[in-house]
Scaffold this active site. Structure first.
Site, PDB file in Angstrom:
ATOM      1  N   TYR A 189       4.543  -4.907 -61.308  1.00 49.82           N
ATOM      2  CA  TYR A 189       4.798  -5.526 -59.999  1.00 49.82           C
ATOM      3  C   TYR A 189       5.888  -4.753 -59.256  1.00 49.82           C
ATOM      4  CZ  TYR A 189       5.758  -9.117 -56.488  1.00 49.82           C
ATOM      5  OH  TYR A 189       5.939  -9.791 -55.293  1.00 49.82           O
ATOM      6  N   ASP A 213      -9.561 -12.296 -48.028  1.00 54.48           N
ATOM      7  CA  ASP A 213      -9.052 -12.787 -49.313  1.00 54.48           C
ATOM      8  C   ASP A 213     -10.198 -12.885 -50.308  1.00 54.48           C
ATOM      9  OD1 ASP A 213      -7.667 -14.524 -51.335  1.00 54.48           O
ATOM     10  OD2 ASP A 213      -6.162 -14.632 -49.755  1.00 54.48           O
ATOM     11  N   ASN A 214      -9.888 -12.637 -51.586  1.00 58.45           N
ATOM     12  CA  ASN A 214     -10.928 -12.825 -52.609  1.00 58.45           C
ATOM     13  C   ASN A 214     -10.675 -14.097 -53.417  1.00 58.45           C
ATOM     14  OD1 ASN A 214      -8.747 -12.136 -54.158  1.00 58.45           O
ATOM     15  ND2 ASN A 214      -9.792 -10.584 -55.369  1.00 58.45           N
TER      16      ASN A 214
HETATM   17  N1  LIG Z   1       6.304 -15.908 -52.704  1.00 53.50           N
HETATM   18  C1  LIG Z   1       7.370 -15.169 -52.882  1.00 53.50           C
HETATM   19  O1  LIG Z   1       8.454 -15.676 -53.240  1.00 53.50           O
HETATM   20  C2  LIG Z   1       7.304 -13.677 -52.646  1.00 53.50           C
HETATM   21  C3  LIG Z   1       8.452 -12.917 -52.873  1.00 53.50           C
HETATM   22  C4  LIG Z   1       8.385 -11.556 -52.641  1.00 53.50           C
HETATM   23  C5  LIG Z   1       7.235 -10.954 -52.204  1.00 53.50           C
HETATM   24  N2  LIG Z   1       6.121 -11.708 -52.006  1.00 53.50           N
HETATM   25  C6  LIG Z   1       4.900 -11.007 -51.581  1.00 53.50           C
HETATM   26  O2  LIG Z   1       4.248 -11.736 -50.558  1.00 53.50           O
HETATM   27  C7  LIG Z   1       2.825 -11.628 -50.698  1.00 53.50           C
HETATM   28  C8  LIG Z   1       2.216 -13.011 -50.774  1.00 53.50           C
HETATM   29  O3  LIG Z   1       2.749 -13.680 -51.899  1.00 53.50           O
HETATM   30  P1  LIG Z   1       2.377 -15.186 -52.252  1.00 53.50           P
HETATM   31  O4  LIG Z   1       3.510 -15.794 -52.950  1.00 53.50           O
HETATM   32  O5  LIG Z   1       1.825 -15.855 -51.038  1.00 53.50           O
HETATM   33  O6  LIG Z   1       1.229 -14.965 -53.316  1.00 53.50           O
HETATM   34  P2  LIG Z   1      -0.234 -15.593 -53.382  1.00 53.50           P
HETATM   35  O7  LIG Z   1      -0.759 -15.247 -54.736  1.00 53.50           O
HETATM   36  O8  LIG Z   1      -0.205 -17.034 -52.996  1.00 53.50           O
HETATM   37  O9  LIG Z   1      -1.023 -14.810 -52.275  1.00 53.50           O
HETATM   38  C9  LIG Z   1      -1.711 -13.620 -52.517  1.00 53.50           C
HETATM   39  C10 LIG Z   1      -3.084 -13.724 -51.890  1.00 53.50           C
HETATM   40  O10 LIG Z   1      -3.755 -12.483 -52.054  1.00 53.50           O
HETATM   41  C11 LIG Z   1      -5.080 -12.722 -52.499  1.00 53.50           C
HETATM   42  N3  LIG Z   1      -5.529 -11.559 -53.266  1.00 53.50           N
HETATM   43  C12 LIG Z   1      -5.075 -11.123 -54.464  1.00 53.50           C
HETATM   44  N4  LIG Z   1      -5.751 -10.020 -54.853  1.00 53.50           N
HETATM   45  C13 LIG Z   1      -6.646  -9.747 -53.861  1.00 53.50           C
HETATM   46  C14 LIG Z   1      -7.622  -8.749 -53.660  1.00 53.50           C
HETATM   47  N5  LIG Z   1      -7.813  -7.788 -54.569  1.00 53.50           N
HETATM   48  N6  LIG Z   1      -8.374  -8.776 -52.543  1.00 53.50           N
HETATM   49  C15 LIG Z   1      -8.174  -9.742 -51.614  1.00 53.50           C
HETATM   50  N7  LIG Z   1      -7.247 -10.714 -51.738  1.00 53.50           N
HETATM   51  C16 LIG Z   1      -6.493 -10.721 -52.849  1.00 53.50           C
HETATM   52  C17 LIG Z   1      -4.968 -13.961 -53.353  1.00 53.50           C
HETATM   53  O11 LIG Z   1      -6.193 -14.626 -53.511  1.00 53.50           O
HETATM   54  C18 LIG Z   1      -3.964 -14.777 -52.544  1.00 53.50           C
HETATM   55  O12 LIG Z   1      -4.603 -15.544 -51.557  1.00 53.50           O
HETATM   56  C19 LIG Z   1       2.592 -10.809 -51.955  1.00 53.50           C
HETATM   57  O13 LIG Z   1       2.368  -9.458 -51.597  1.00 53.50           O
HETATM   58  C20 LIG Z   1       3.891 -10.942 -52.727  1.00 53.50           C
HETATM   59  O14 LIG Z   1       4.146  -9.824 -53.549  1.00 53.50           O
HETATM   60  C21 LIG Z   1       6.131 -13.060 -52.221  1.00 53.50           C
END
Ligand SMILES: NC(=O)c1ccc[n+]([C@@H]2O[C@H](COP(=O)([O-])OP(=O)(O)OC[C@H]3O[C@@H](n4cnc5c(N)ncnc54)[C@H](O)[C@@H]3O)[C@@H](O)[C@H]2O)c1
EC number: 4.1.1.35
Length: 385
Positions: free
Chosen positions: A196, A119-120
């Site tokens: 997205y 993670d970044n």
């Molecule tokens: N939460 C929801 O309702 C939901 C719905 C549909 C899909 N998703 C998918 O699930 C996944 C997680 O979603 P979330 O809600 O936990 O989001 P989130 O933003 O909490 O988690 C994303 C994580 O990825 C890390 N990240 C982002 N860019 C990065 C990079 N370039 N390198 C390394 N790490 C990076 C962020 O720091 C974060 O920890 C995502 O792919 C999202 O599209 C989530």
């Protein structure tokens, strides 16, 4: 005769003077020696104090390090199952310090697997996984996946499966309701959320192309709206917005009439679905969501009641590209994964409210209370989706 008497008299007086002078000189000498002595003592005492404080300056950080070390030896981790070498998997989670990723990390760690989080911390944070730091089965790598990590190559080399966290957004503003996995979607390719939506669509395309070309096993989860502790406070989503507004006694902002519907799943249900999918033989996309559908207005009222807030409900103009209906068809997941959501909406909401309340308390101690961001929703499609 007279002169002799006079001389004796003078010498007697002189002797007395001399004695007096000698006495005074002696006293002065003693006083100066005493003064020097006192001076030297105070210099010595000052010096001792300075040395002591210097030693303290050096020793205190060492003491702190010892305390940290003692703490790390006695740190209690959540209970973890023991898996044999054969059953224990090594799992890499990109974005594992985020909302969903950190809950998935918890589940896999507690099941006894080895987890590496990459993670970044762009939107995630160390605090989400801090309870695992130092555990022998856990590794945290600070890395931006924009820089090559060659995960796909790694998956091919070690024969691992690749799970893509896709989204219900691939269906866009759907004309099919509820959405089944074979529906190709209705996405505005140049709309405010196109990056997205189209990004996830292309990610699915690439995964399947890679599967066909290289024979890497792929699993694709189409995740519908998910909520729970560790979700972002200020991301403008409907659940976080309503909870924050209700907790802070501000009006709950509903865009349009509030009759548009959404279905929310609690994060532990999603995580169980992801694990079931990963362990299954289903290589085509699978919807993971809670089909219990509510209008946005119902959500606003429910959250207001659960918080016990006296906030008003305020109606604002409708947002562009806001899907009118969103509800997963989860028959495939039920049939192929024996999975369905089990956490009742109110129970999940209460846990999320408790988390947000605590976060606000922490922030209030720093004199900072964040506000939800309705401005972002006004411009483009709302993140009610
Ligand atoms: N939460 C929801 O309702 C939901 C719905 C549909 C899909 N998703 C998918 O699930 C996944 C997680 O979603 P979330 O809600 O936990 O989001 P989130 O933003 O909490 O988690 C994303 C994580 O990825 C890390 N990240 C982002 N860019 C990065 C990079 N370039 N390198 C390394 N790490 C990076 C962020 O720091 C974060 O920890 C995502 O792919 C999202 O599209 C989530």
């Amino acid at each position: 005769m007279v002169s002799k008497v006079l001389l004796r008299l003078v010498s007697a007086v002189n002797r007395r003077r001399m004695k007096l002078l000698l006495g005074i000189a002696l006293l002065a000498y003693v006083a100066s020696v005493w003064g020097n002595f006192v001076n030297m003592r105070s210099i010595q005492e000052n010096g001792e104090l300075k040395i002591e404080s210097k030693i303290e300056e050096i020793v205190e950080p060492l003491r702190e390090k010892i305390r940290d070390l003692e703490k790390s030896f006695t740190q209690k981790y959540p209970p973890v199952k023991f898996l044999s070498e054969k059953d224990r998997k090594r799992i890499l989670i990109t974005g594992g310090a985020g909302f969903v990723g950190s809950h998935l990390t918890d589940k896999l760690m507690m099941d006894g697997h080895e987890v590496t989080v990459v993670d970044n911390f762009f939107t995630g944070r160390k605090r989400n996984v801090e309870h695992w730091i130092g555990h022998e089965n856990f590794e945290l790598i600070n890395h931006d996946v924009v820089e090559p990590l060659y995960i796909e190559g790694l998956a091919k080399r070690v024969g691992a499966r690749l799970l893509l966290a896709s989204t219900s957004e691939v269906y866009g503003d759907p004309e099919v309701h509820p959405q089944t996995e074979d529906y190709w979607g209705h996405v505005n390719p140049i709309g405010p959320r196109a990056c997205y939506d189209e990004g996830k669509r292309v990610a699915e395309t690439m995964c399947y192309a890679y599967m066909k070309q290289e024979g890497v096993e792929v699993r694709v989860a189409r995740i519908f709206n998910t909520f729970g502790p560790r979700m972002h406070m200020n991301d403008g989503r409907v659940v976080s917005n309503f909870i924050l507004q209700a907790l802070q006694g501000e009006p709950l902002t509903v865009y349009g009439s509030g009759s548009q519907t959404r279905a929310f799943q609690y994060v532990s249900d999603l995580v169980n679905g992801l694990v079931a999918l990963m362990n299954s033989n289903v290589s085509s996309p699978v919807n993971l969501g809670n089909p219990e559908e509510h209008t946005i207005l119902e959500f606003a009222q429910l959250i207001k009641n659960l918080v016990g807030s006296r906030s008003e409900i305020q109606f604002l103009s409708e947002a562009q590209d806001d899907p009118q209906k969103r509800k997963p068809d989860i028959r495939k997941a039920k049939l192929m994964l024996a999975w369905e959501p089990v956490v009742p909406l109110e129970e999940g909401l209460n846990k999320a409210i408790h988390y947000f309340r605590k976060e606000l308390e922490y922030q209030a101690n720093n004199q900072y209370i964040p506000k939800p961001k309705p401005a972002r929703i006004k411009k483009g499609r709302t993140r009610h989706s």
